[in-house]
Design an enzyme around this catalytic site. Structure first.
Site: not given
Lengths: 489, 489
Positions: B103, B172
């Site tokens: 991400d 994350e």
């Protein structure tokens, strides 16, 4: 010369009518801070104008043009007119200028009002008249109308003991834009206020709920912003914590050095320039009807700086105070932000008593802040500047206007008034002191009690304060000739 | 054992293809912080899953259920799956677990990107590959794919020098919700990560733009809120200034006592518990490729706490730091508010190095704040509490994983790596250290440079860092058997 019994009886007999008129005034949603209500404000001014004409007063509506924003740009919204009034031109009489304001603070049921509609005056069995503007400042303004009603109806204006001038504005709650110029102009030769001997303002409150007060002083104010900046952008505290000088650290050190926990001000020549009270002055403070419990109740906690009411009252009335208001540019919400802000601005203000003027205070403050900053040993940059300032004001209470007010208070309320100074600032008092050319001719003669909640929900004035207050205003006028004559001798 | 020349040649020969694949990865708008992009995040995870399968890796997508809000309520939005991977099960080989994330931070052209579309990788003549996620963390993740490509295409997986395990998550940038449990579970007997010997994470950066780095430490963090409250409601500073104890005054005094202008921390047993550097350790800092100018450039001003690069770097890497972040409940805008706020909450955090844990720091901090407060002589109330905490982490660089990483760096970059500790916190490193049962087995092996702008506009990775970085990751694996064998003897 006390007020004629006929006047006092007239007020009692017409009390319900007067309250009815107050109810009509309250029904105008004259919220000056909300442009949507501007027409209501204008309508309120026009209503007042016609009320004054209805009791034989010569009036004039002074247009002020459009409102301007902070940068001086035309907002396209008309300002409400100032209502000028005058009656009497006898050079053997004193000329008293009365000031009041017709606009109010915002109010909505949803703010927590216990009545159905803040703009509908509710009359309670305990004598409270609840509604927005009831005490701030429609009640006092209408008190003057009531006095004039007597002279118009019963006395046919035969023997007003003074010449009267009126200045009713409708932007007081929003900065009184345009008023200063009107006042200055009207004080000049040919103006409506030319020849004014004293000014009477009923726009503050008793110290408590029990004892009438006369107010002879206001603190001034100076508002400051102190900015510390360093990095070109906000920094990550993990990457740069303990590598660089952090603006927040420096700013907090500066702010911490501005005021002590006990309220004293370590800035040199602020506290020490204020002369200590004379024994006589200290005695006056002892006489004031106030207790530590009054303070605890009004703030909702036992956090007074002293257990001695005299020290508490002197702190408010005759000492400077410095309050830290907040910080721009730092994290201010509940989030756990870990940023090092690049530029932060501390905001604080100082309430001033003579001889501290905003300029005098600013000299001390900026020198001191610079000194503190220079000794921090930081590589960041600092700037401290005054944003806004207003002079303090203190009158000599031996002035005949005060003597008359005291005599009137004792006659109406059968009590010795508390002689008070306010801790806050009422800029218009300074405007008039300046136009008048002296501080002593300005008098603050409060009508309402300390718990009226002027800017809060459930604003009220007590029926007795409205009715006896009306008597007070009239009696004050009757007491002036004797007091003025005594002053001459 | 150096990496085979065939591997290095393969990487060079396929460089453009690898960049093409990075471009494809960047095109997924896998912004985990924006629920509108959740499907893009999930698609990115699926893409990675099929890429891994395409190079012969056994994979599994672990579903994490729906996202929960701060209060633990189901948000009705699915979390993206964690991609697990594994290859090799030779008990004579070390097992290396690789972590990365799929991400990215949000990005919009309007934020100030100089390229047309942050999610279209632009290849510049100076070698910069600009696009969101290029360096954080898609570049490094694809570095591993490139390594696996060689083994799949050229080597047919015949002789991977280690067993590999993969853990690629996609939340994350938004707190890694659910990851801890997956990691813990997979480390247990029967889990995909059972038997892991070391963990390699490429999710941080070189200290500068010139010299490759290996990172063996992270600071922990503890976040605090300290609240001072007194009156039941906000007070007017004119009416109550110098009558009552003001919460802001008290809070500012407390905050001022927390950190010195030079960055040192007056809280007892914070700085003094951190052991001074050994001579050898101090020498390591001297070797680091860093200058005061590097700091000045990265923060945009000359505000370093020292002119000595060693002191600067030790401040970031091996000392605690305390930053003041802001105040809740006080005036935070440009307005000249004159209120005395009733309740104010100061926010600050401390970055921690061993032996300071959040619990240890909290004990010192709360005791000290209480002491400072008790000595203020105020009647207000105070509460200080930790909101959030994370452990610090330091590894012993004599561990074979570090020895292998150092050898690989020297082989690929022809430079001695900077051995660094990060000033920030990477919670997932602690998660793996905890699951592994020791700190030393976790290695941070950065691919990108210090100016990559991970969370900023114009995020980039340099072509050389992506390509040589791929070689570095592969070479690291080849160096492990020898390093591990040497460690045994």
């Amino acid at each position: 010369m006390p007020a004629p019994k006929e006047f006092l009886d007239f007020v009692d007999k017409n009390a319900d009518k007067f309250i009815q008129r107050l109810s009509e005034a309250v029904s105008y949603q004259s919220v000056s801070g909300n442009p949507d209500h501007r027409q209501d404000v204008i309508n309120m001014s026009k209503w007042m104008n016609s009320q004054l004409r209805g009791v034989g007063i010569d009036t004039q509506l002074v247009e002020l043009g459009n409102q301007k924003d902070q940068d001086g740009n035309d907002m396209g919204i008309p300002l409400p007119p100032v209502v000028l009034g005058r009656i009497g031109n006898d050079t053997n009489k004193k000329t008293v200028l009365v000031y009041g304001h017709l606009d109010v603070q915002p109010a909505a049921k949803s703010d927590g009002w216990s009545t159905d509609d803040p703009f509908k005056l509710e009359i309670f069995d305990n004598g409270q008249l609840v509604g927005r503007g009831a005490t701030d400042d429609k009640g006092p303004v209408l008190g003057w109308l009531n006095v004039l009603q007597y002279h118009y109806e019963a006395n046919k204006l035969g023997d007003l003991p003074v010449n009267l001038r009126f200045c009713f504005e409708a932007m007081e709650e929003s900065g009184s834009q345009g008023l200063d110029n009107v006042v200055k102009k009207e004080f000049q030769s040919g103006g409506w206020f030319h020849g004014t001997d004293c000014v009477s303002i009923s726009d503050n409150y008793w110290l408590n709920t029990r004892t009438p007060a006369i107010t002879y002083g206001l603190r001034g104010i100076a508002y400051y912003k102190v900015t510390v900046e360093g990095p070109a952008k906000d920094l990550h505290s993990g990457m740069f914590g303990r590598m660089v000088h952090e603006p927040m650290t420096d700013l907090i050190k500066i702010m911490s050095a501005l005021v002590n926990v006990d309220g004293s001000i370590p800035v040199p020549l602020i506290d020490s320039l204020v002369p200590p009270p004379t024994e006589q002055e200290a005695d006056e403070y002892k006489k004031l009807d106030y207790t530590v419990q009054d303070l605890d109740e009004s703030v909702g906690a036992s956090i007074g700086l002293s257990d001695d009411k005299v020290k508490l009252l002197m702190g408010r009335m005759r000492e400077c105070s410095l309050s830290l208001h907040g910080i721009e540019g730092a994290s201010s919400g509940p989030e756990t932000a870990t940023v090092i802000p690049a530029k932060v601005t501390g905001k604080f203000s100082i309430r001033l008593v003579p001889p501290l003027t905003p300029d005098e205070a600013t000299k001390r403050i900026t020198e001191y802040v610079q000194y503190v900053f220079d000794n921090l040993g930081t590589k960041n940059k600092m700037n401290c500047r005054m944003i806004d300032g207003g002079l303090p004001w203190v009158a000599n209470t031996s002035h005949w206007s005060y003597v008359a007010a005291k005599a009137a208070t004792e006659a109406v309320w059968k009590k010795t008034p508390d002689m008070t100074r306010e801790g806050g600032s009422i800029p218009v008092a300074l405007t008039f002191a300046d136009a008048l050319g002296n501080n002593d001719g300005v008098l603050l003669l409060p009508m309402g009690r300390g718990d009226d909640g002027a800017h809060s929900t459930n604003e009220k004035i007590d029926r007795s304060n409205f009715i006896e207050g009306t008597k007070l205003l009239g009696t004050y006028l009757y007491e002036i000739p004797a007091a003025a004559a005594a002053a001459k001798n």
